[in-house]
Design a protein around this motif. Structure first.
Motif, PDB file in Angstrom:
ATOM      1  N   GLY A  66       0.822  -1.198   0.000  1.00 12.03           N
ATOM      2  CA  GLY A  66       0.000   0.000   0.000  1.00 12.03           C
ATOM      3  C   GLY A  66       0.858   1.251   0.000  1.00 12.03           C
ATOM      4  N   ARG A  67       0.514   2.191   0.883  1.00 15.49           N
ATOM      5  CA  ARG A  67       1.280   3.432   0.959  1.00 15.49           C
ATOM      6  C   ARG A  67       2.499   3.319   1.862  1.00 15.49           C
ATOM      7  NH1 ARG A  67      -3.831   7.698   1.528  1.00 15.49           N
ATOM      8  NH2 ARG A  67      -4.979   6.905  -0.289  1.00 15.49           N
ATOM      9  N   ARG A  68       2.657   2.169   2.499  1.00 17.83           N
ATOM     10  CA  ARG A  68       3.800   1.972   3.405  1.00 17.83           C
ATOM     11  C   ARG A  68       4.912   1.274   2.629  1.00 17.83           C
ATOM     12  NH1 ARG A  68       1.542  -0.641   8.855  1.00 17.83           N
ATOM     13  NH2 ARG A  68       3.695  -0.170   9.467  1.00 17.83           N
ATOM     14  N   ARG A  69       5.714   2.059   1.925  1.00 16.56           N
ATOM     15  CA  ARG A  69       6.727   1.499   1.041  1.00 16.56           C
ATOM     16  C   ARG A  69       8.120   2.065   1.302  1.00 16.56           C
ATOM     17  NH1 ARG A  69       3.060  -0.768  -2.468  1.00 16.56           N
ATOM     18  NH2 ARG A  69       4.601  -1.658  -3.884  1.00 16.56           N
ATOM     19  N   ASP A  96       9.823  -0.702  -7.333  1.00 17.24           N
ATOM     20  CA  ASP A  96      10.206   0.125  -6.181  1.00 17.24           C
ATOM     21  C   ASP A  96      11.715   0.105  -5.968  1.00 17.24           C
ATOM     22  OD1 ASP A  96       7.328   0.093  -4.223  1.00 17.24           O
ATOM     23  OD2 ASP A  96       7.556  -1.274  -5.904  1.00 17.24           O
ATOM     24  N   ARG A 127      -4.525  -0.430  -8.277  1.00 21.26           N
ATOM     25  CA  ARG A 127      -3.980  -0.152  -6.948  1.00 21.26           C
ATOM     26  C   ARG A 127      -4.954   0.732  -6.167  1.00 21.26           C
ATOM     27  NH1 ARG A 127      -1.223  -3.869  -8.708  1.00 21.26           N
ATOM     28  NH2 ARG A 127       1.031  -3.739  -9.073  1.00 21.26           N
ATOM     29  N   TRP A 129      -4.935   1.691  -3.233  1.00 17.64           N
ATOM     30  CA  TRP A 129      -4.331   2.631  -2.289  1.00 17.64           C
ATOM     31  C   TRP A 129      -3.870   3.919  -2.965  1.00 17.64           C
ATOM     32  CZ3 TRP A 129       0.821   3.585  -3.359  1.00 17.64           C
ATOM     33  CH2 TRP A 129       1.479   2.651  -4.138  1.00 17.64           C
ATOM     34  N   ILE A 130      -3.881   3.957  -4.305  1.00 13.86           N
ATOM     35  CA  ILE A 130      -3.553   5.191  -5.017  1.00 13.86           C
ATOM     36  C   ILE A 130      -4.846   5.921  -5.342  1.00 13.86           C
ATOM     37  CG2 ILE A 130      -2.480   6.197  -7.077  1.00 13.86           C
ATOM     38  CD1 ILE A 130      -0.724   3.746  -7.298  1.00 13.86           C
ATOM     39  N   ARG A 135      -3.803   8.395 -10.327  1.00  6.53           N
ATOM     40  CA  ARG A 135      -3.337   7.173 -10.996  1.00  6.53           C
ATOM     41  C   ARG A 135      -2.684   7.472 -12.341  1.00  6.53           C
ATOM     42  NH1 ARG A 135      -8.344   3.149  -9.251  1.00  6.53           N
ATOM     43  NH2 ARG A 135      -7.891   3.292  -7.016  1.00  6.53           N
TER      44      ARG A 135
END
Length: 386
Positions: A66-69, A96, A127, A129-130, A135
């Motif tokens: 998700g947004r935790r990258r 990533d 995705r 979470w985006i 997007r």
């Protein structure tokens, strides 16, 4: 240094994929270990609850989800900064990780290789979470990253359909599968199987509805972990007895559950990321003697119809999927003929036993070109990187 002073040293890195991912763990890493290579596998073992791989040095990394990258990318960057100079090849499996590539990797004589698993820009539409308005910007950013990657790292593509995304040719290491040496002639049972990760876009809700429609006739068996968006629905369906949901099962045990099933299911949605990607599960079904019931993604249709190995049903049409299953159950000669044709086709055209040799040769040639010592590695032949 002589050509035989050390085995090829490889650092395989992912912060996104399950460490038990079939392409990474059960095909590529298995091929390296069988060839005698020195493999370090850095992946989110703890986050996924997976055990390290036997015969491989394991490094536990955080998971990017998700947004935790950012934390996972930073951890990977620290690892690459410390270890890149000690290996011949760094094999990255996530876009990533392009943010973690050391600037001077090539000067250190190390080949940095990105294994492109999917059409990342097209996958942005899936995705959740985006935020929707962002997007298209995210897809633009992915395309920019791909152009950067062409200039700074080596690329391996998982699909021929990905070739058009890049300015230069790159070698393709397809998502072929390990094919049993003999046709799996197990007694056919009144059950159909879905193998793989369960998400909404991969047809999890249609599979639940199919289980309800066939509950008194054919067992719908689901083998694989689910994302949070559908996990509760799957658990409820399993509780009602509409589906048999096994959750995560190790790869070898999961494949063994295919033998003897009536058919394999691939009810993907009409998503851009699936349009040109051949689902590995389709090849796995065919390799294990199962005809395929699939939705009409072009890549899936091409495989199934050219081999005469299954039936195509409309997107989201559970009634049509149920009718296809009943047809295969009631016309066993047709079902068996499809199963045999599918096995013969995948054995001839999509067998990892043949592709693994080219894969090892490609990595070895990348390492040589980056400045590592020339090597003769048993079981490899030169690849054809651009």
């Amino acid at each position: 240094m002589s050509p035989h002073e050390h085995a090829v040293r490889v650092l395989v890195v992912t912060v996104v994929h399950d460490p038990a991912d079939a392409r990474i763990r059960h095909r590529q890493i298995a091929a390296m270990v069988e060839a005698g290579w020195d493999v370090t596998y850095a992946a989110p073992f703890t986050a996924y609850g997976r055990e390290p791989v036997a015969g491989v040095t394991a490094v536990d990394l955080p998971r990017a989800a998700g947004r935790r990258r950012l934390g996972a990318v930073r951890a990977a960057r620290r690892l690459l900064a410390a270890r890149t100079a000690d290996v011949d090849v760094v094999l990255l499996h996530d876009p990533d990780l392009l943010l973690a590539v050391p600037r001077r990797a090539r000067r250190r004589g190390t080949a940095v290789v990105w294994d492109v698993h999917e059409d990342t820009a097209a996958a942005v539409t899936m995705r959740g979470w985006i935020p929707g308005p962002l997007r298209s910007l995210a897809a633009w950013g992915v395309r920019r990253a791909e152009r950067w990657a062409e200039r700074h790292v080596d690329l391996v593509l998982a699909e021929p359909g990905y070739v058009a995304r890049f300015a230069r040719p790159h070698p393709v290491v397809p998502n072929s599968v390990r094919v049993p040496a003999a046709f799996p002639d197990a007694p056919v049972q009144d059950r159909v199987v879905y193998l793989g990760k369960l998400t909404a876009a991969r047809g999890a809700r249609e599979l639940v509805a199919l289980g309800a429609a066939l509950a008194s006739e054919v067992t719908v068996e689901l083998v694989g972990p689910a994302t949070g968006e559908v996990a509760d629905e799957l658990a409820a369906a399993a509780g009602r007895g509409d589906v048999d949901w096994a959750g995560f099962v190790p790869n070898d045990a999961a494949l063994a559950r295919l033998d003897g099933a009536l058919a394999g299911l691939s009810l993907l949605h009409d998503e851009p990321n699936y349009a040109h990607s051949q689902p590995t599960k389709v090849f796995e079904y065919m390799a294990h003697g199962l005809p395929v019931v699939t939705t009409p993604n072009p890549a899936s249709v091409q495989v199934v119809e050219s081999a005469g190995a299954g039936l195509v049903v409309p997107f989201g049409d559970v009634a049509a999927a149920a009718a296809a299953v009943r047809r295969l159950r009631d016309d066993r000669p047709e079902r068996d003929a499809m199963a045999r044709r599918g096995y013969d086709d995948v054995r001839q055209h999509h067998d990892w036993g043949a592709d693994r040799v080219a894969f090892l040769g490609i990595l070895d040639q990348f390492a040589h070109r980056a400045g590592s010592p020339s090597r003769d590695v048993p079981g490899t032949t030169p690849g054809n990187p651009a």
